[in-house]
Design an enzyme around this catalytic site. Structure first.
Site, mmCIF file in Angstrom:
data_model
loop_
_atom_site.group_PDB
_atom_site.id
_atom_site.type_symbol
_atom_site.label_atom_id
_atom_site.label_comp_id
_atom_site.label_asym_id
_atom_site.label_seq_id
_atom_site.Cartn_x
_atom_site.Cartn_y
_atom_site.Cartn_z
ATOM 1 N N ARG B 122 0.747 -1.276 0.248
ATOM 2 C CA ARG B 122 -0.028 -0.070 -0.218
ATOM 3 C C ARG B 122 0.730 1.346 0.044
ATOM 4 O O ARG B 122 0.316 2.392 0.471
ATOM 5 C CB ARG B 122 -1.073 -0.069 0.996
ATOM 6 C CG ARG B 122 -1.941 -1.002 1.171
ATOM 7 C CD ARG B 122 -3.022 -0.932 1.930
ATOM 8 N NE ARG B 122 -4.010 -2.149 1.992
ATOM 9 C CZ ARG B 122 -3.851 -2.977 2.837
ATOM 10 N NH1 ARG B 122 -2.825 -2.976 3.988
ATOM 11 N NH2 ARG B 122 -4.585 -4.182 3.035
ATOM 12 N N LYS B 144 1.753 11.133 -11.207
ATOM 13 C CA LYS B 144 0.920 10.150 -11.974
ATOM 14 C C LYS B 144 1.627 8.969 -12.519
ATOM 15 O O LYS B 144 2.791 9.075 -12.922
ATOM 16 C CB LYS B 144 0.453 10.637 -13.325
ATOM 17 C CG LYS B 144 -0.666 11.935 -13.229
ATOM 18 C CD LYS B 144 -1.360 12.148 -14.486
ATOM 19 C CE LYS B 144 -2.482 13.176 -14.370
ATOM 20 N NZ LYS B 144 -3.022 13.607 -15.644
ATOM 21 N N GLU B 186 6.865 18.151 -25.533
ATOM 22 C CA GLU B 186 6.571 18.595 -24.362
ATOM 23 C C GLU B 186 7.109 19.874 -23.904
ATOM 24 O O GLU B 186 6.396 20.624 -23.116
ATOM 25 C CB GLU B 186 6.827 17.474 -23.228
ATOM 26 C CG GLU B 186 5.974 16.145 -23.511
ATOM 27 C CD GLU B 186 4.535 15.932 -23.100
ATOM 28 O OE1 GLU B 186 4.043 16.998 -22.705
ATOM 29 O OE2 GLU B 186 4.007 14.730 -23.464
ATOM 30 N N LYS B 230 6.184 22.320 -14.729
ATOM 31 C CA LYS B 230 5.185 21.252 -14.451
ATOM 32 C C LYS B 230 5.096 21.422 -12.867
ATOM 33 O O LYS B 230 3.951 21.008 -12.323
ATOM 34 C CB LYS B 230 5.927 20.059 -14.848
ATOM 35 C CG LYS B 230 5.285 18.785 -14.313
ATOM 36 C CD LYS B 230 4.699 18.015 -15.413
ATOM 37 C CE LYS B 230 3.806 16.762 -14.779
ATOM 38 N NZ LYS B 230 3.762 15.736 -15.770
ATOM 39 N N GLU B 240 -5.650 16.987 -10.243
ATOM 40 C CA GLU B 240 -6.119 17.238 -11.465
ATOM 41 C C GLU B 240 -7.644 17.535 -11.311
ATOM 42 O O GLU B 240 -8.620 17.077 -12.045
ATOM 43 C CB GLU B 240 -5.931 16.097 -12.662
ATOM 44 C CG GLU B 240 -6.230 16.423 -13.999
ATOM 45 C CD GLU B 240 -5.631 15.886 -14.922
ATOM 46 O OE1 GLU B 240 -4.737 14.817 -14.857
ATOM 47 O OE2 GLU B 240 -6.146 15.737 -16.162
ATOM 48 N N ARG B 244 -4.497 21.317 -13.538
ATOM 49 C CA ARG B 244 -3.744 20.565 -13.921
ATOM 50 C C ARG B 244 -3.996 20.083 -15.182
ATOM 51 O O ARG B 244 -3.021 19.565 -16.134
ATOM 52 C CB ARG B 244 -3.492 19.362 -12.966
ATOM 53 C CG ARG B 244 -2.555 18.331 -13.364
ATOM 54 C CD ARG B 244 -1.893 17.179 -12.423
ATOM 55 N NE ARG B 244 -1.005 16.311 -12.686
ATOM 56 C CZ ARG B 244 -0.214 15.756 -11.997
ATOM 57 N NH1 ARG B 244 -0.330 15.697 -10.666
ATOM 58 N NH2 ARG B 244 0.573 14.948 -12.559
ATOM 59 N N ASN B 248 -2.350 18.687 -20.079
ATOM 60 C CA ASN B 248 -2.849 17.948 -21.340
ATOM 61 C C ASN B 248 -3.157 18.535 -22.607
ATOM 62 O O ASN B 248 -3.824 17.711 -23.561
ATOM 63 C CB ASN B 248 -4.279 16.999 -21.070
ATOM 64 C CG ASN B 248 -4.106 15.904 -19.703
ATOM 65 O OD1 ASN B 248 -3.171 15.123 -19.774
ATOM 66 N ND2 ASN B 248 -4.776 16.247 -18.772
ATOM 67 N N HIS B 251 -2.801 16.450 -25.828
ATOM 68 C CA HIS B 251 -2.901 15.036 -25.560
ATOM 69 C C HIS B 251 -4.211 14.579 -25.550
ATOM 70 O O HIS B 251 -4.520 13.203 -25.995
ATOM 71 C CB HIS B 251 -2.655 14.916 -24.045
ATOM 72 C CG HIS B 251 -1.194 15.015 -23.652
ATOM 73 N ND1 HIS B 251 -0.674 16.208 -23.780
ATOM 74 C CD2 HIS B 251 -0.502 14.035 -22.845
ATOM 75 C CE1 HIS B 251 0.786 15.871 -23.422
ATOM 76 N NE2 HIS B 251 0.763 14.907 -22.760
ATOM 77 N N HIS B 255 -3.716 11.179 -27.592
ATOM 78 C CA HIS B 255 -3.831 9.840 -26.896
ATOM 79 C C HIS B 255 -4.703 9.092 -28.059
ATOM 80 O O HIS B 255 -4.426 7.734 -28.236
ATOM 81 C CB HIS B 255 -4.750 9.982 -25.843
ATOM 82 C CG HIS B 255 -3.900 10.138 -24.616
ATOM 83 N ND1 HIS B 255 -4.448 10.703 -23.417
ATOM 84 C CD2 HIS B 255 -2.385 10.184 -24.277
ATOM 85 C CE1 HIS B 255 -3.647 10.877 -22.453
ATOM 86 N NE2 HIS B 255 -2.369 10.581 -22.926
ATOM 87 N N HIS B 268 4.949 8.798 -28.054
ATOM 88 C CA HIS B 268 4.025 9.560 -27.233
ATOM 89 C C HIS B 268 4.316 11.045 -27.539
ATOM 90 O O HIS B 268 3.386 11.849 -27.818
ATOM 91 C CB HIS B 268 4.072 9.291 -25.936
ATOM 92 C CG HIS B 268 3.162 10.214 -25.096
ATOM 93 N ND1 HIS B 268 2.000 10.320 -24.863
ATOM 94 C CD2 HIS B 268 3.645 11.405 -24.014
ATOM 95 C CE1 HIS B 268 1.540 11.245 -24.010
ATOM 96 N NE2 HIS B 268 2.603 11.996 -23.673
#
Lengths: 364, 364
Positions: B122, B144, B186, B230, B240, B244, B248, B251, B255, B268
């Site tokens: 955990r 993330k 990026e 960032k 997010e 945030r 994206n 993206h 994506h 990517h």
């Protein structure tokens, strides 16, 4: 009869609602949470057969869009592989970040659903609807979620608090007696570690081994005091940095017993009962508490119809080795929760393997 | 040349340290974090071949007990199944809760190691040591983590902040040129969404398509400004819930392009570049920003040697369908990040599929 217990965790606080018949009111009970429209009910085949339709009807009636998923029952299926099925359904039904998973079942369903909700899109809502005594008083509260690794229980997991826990004591009517007794082990645990009054009330009860012999008002009290105990401990230490460890009373030896018997022959609660007997004996040997307390606890465990001996065939060296792979091991020292009086425990990593061995040898 | 950037997240705050040669100092750099003794280095075979020994030596020298694990490279291996290997090693080496995983590699290694660390017992420590430009300026920062579902990228994951991010620009020397360019997408993104000064500095650079043509001081500035951007955004909105989402930018379409090409033919960063071209065109069509800004961004993307057209063979209807399975979809509305001036973007779910279609048709 209705109890609401608050788990205080700042923005992640939530209620545990205990009331006979709450299954039929599930939709109303979750409506104030302002959840998104989509709900995925996760259950196991038997529980779903008994209660699935009732829950679906209630949740749909309040405007939610419902999908369902049943997972095979039993610890051997509590794996990443089984989890894939939940993810597949989450994708198929396009669960968005505002969506909710409802865990309708025992501890395994609760743990897996919680973990799936924790990891789907990096975290969506989960509502716990426990259907076993054990899940009601323990697994469904506190946000521990996870699956097993082939070599260890719950090694893979996350902390993910539910938005609400909804407990309907009436569902215990379909719970097999053996599982009811197993859940009673955790109830007794709260009596030993936190709520001495619960302990004495349990001592006053005529029987604890079958639901039919327990007054509805006592059952409600058992649920309420157990949930209250867990809620108080978790509120003080969500991530198990200190106090929360006391909830693992009986679990140190208990986990080893479960692990070595392949999670199939001994139920979790039964293993905890055995572990509590062992911990109590260790506490006696270390002079932490007296023979009289040890006998009182043993009497309660026996009254609940739980085993108090180690399963035949277990090897003590194997138990000692297994203790070292437990999550709670720190610097190779095994941590024990040991009782000092009824309602109070202490945490120690100063138990020699000689003492453990001696106690275990007396438990065959 | 040395920069330290703070990511402010209360008790989970951490530093990003950028300095040539920091790989050799890894042990010293993590010592102040008061981590447990056990470290599991997770990497991929090629990166491990180049830098593994250097990292092991440095970390062992400062007293850590090190185990290593390499994962197969490439998006198709970014799965729960591959993760099992990390869990197996974590168990074999008895990683306790105080233990640390070090992610030595690109975004895939970082995401998977972060997720493994997040879910092992955990949650244990993770230190990110990104070795691609893309991972340095993006993936390694912000917590993330995750793996892919067969039908969608990063659908299974968690937020898990690293204890530290350590960036050694010298490792970019072994990065394939195509991947360097992909990372530059990026970097350009930060210029568009947050740091207009970075954008103009990039415009002033002679070339952006190969590391060898970039002055070490400009490279340091690119890394520093990108990480700073960032860090600022993540500090303001870790989970997010709002701001945030601007990260994206590019993206949304990106994506879809990655997903429809099976995560293999388009990198990517390349997909993000294509997505930025599309988003910019959409912004022009909606009157949010001008043709001149659109041209300036296009010129930068071209200077970085990145593709600006959709891959041949892609079907526009498939792209539109794919947009709806994205994690960011809310109430079935696709959310776009659109630029309004250099350094500023806005978030909207009010883009009609007609406009998307029209823009995409112009991109073959």
């Amino acid at each position: 009869m209705e109890s609401v217990i608050r788990v205080n965790l700042e923005q992640m606080s939530y209620d545990i609602a205990i009331a006979p018949g709450s299954l039929e009111k599930l939709g109303e009970l979750i409506t104030p949470l302002q959840l998104g429209q989509k709900v995925l009910i996760v259950s196991n085949p038997e529980i779903f057969h008994h209660y699935g339709q009732r829950v679906i009807t209630s949740v749909e009636k309040t405007g939610f869009e419902v999908a369902c998923c049943t997972l095979p029952a039993g610890e051997p299926h509590k794996t990443l592989e089984t989890l894939q099925k939940v993810y597949d359904l989450a994708l198929e039904h396009r669960l968005e970040r505002s969506a909710t998973m409802i865990a309708l079942g025992g501890g395994i369903v609760g743990d897996m659903t919680g973990f799936a909700a924790s990891t789907w899109l990096r975290g969506i809502n989960v509502v716990q609807v426990p259907t076993t005594l054990l899940a009601m008083v323990d697994a469904s509260i506190g946000g521990k979620t996870g699956v097993n690794h082939p070599q260890g229980k719950n090694l893979i997991g996350a902390f993910h608090q539910p938005r609400k826990v909804i407990i309907d004591p009436l569902v215990l009517k379909t719970l097999p007696e053996r599982e009811f007794r197993a859940g009673m082990a955790e109830v007794i645990k709260y009596g030993v570690i936190w709520d001495g009054e619960l302990f004495t009330h349990l001592e006053q009860a005529q029987r604890l081994d079958q639901m039919q012999f327990i007054e509805p008002s006592l059952l409600q009290e058992i649920l309420q005091r157990s949930c209250q105990s867990k809620a108080e401990v978790v509120s003080k230490d969500e991530k198990e940095l200190g106090l929360r460890a006391i909830l693992n009373y009986g679990h140190t030896i208990g986990h080893a017993v479960e692990s070595l018997t392949g999670y199939t022959t001994v139920l979790h609660g039964e293993a905890v009962g055995i572990g509590m007997v062992a911990a109590s004996r260790i506490a006696v040997k270390l002079g932490l508490w007296g023979e009289d307390c040890d006998r009182r606890q043993l009497a309660l465990i026996e009254k609940a119809g739980l085993p108090t001996k180690l399963p035949t065939g277990l090897n003590i060296d194997d138990i000692l080795t297994s203790l070292l792979t437990d999550k709670k091991v720190k610097n190779k020292k095994v941590r024990f929760i040991l009782p000092t009086e009824i309602g109070v425990v202490t945490i120690t990593d100063q138990v020699s393997s000689e003492v453990i061995r001696e106690v275990l040898q007396g438990m065959f």
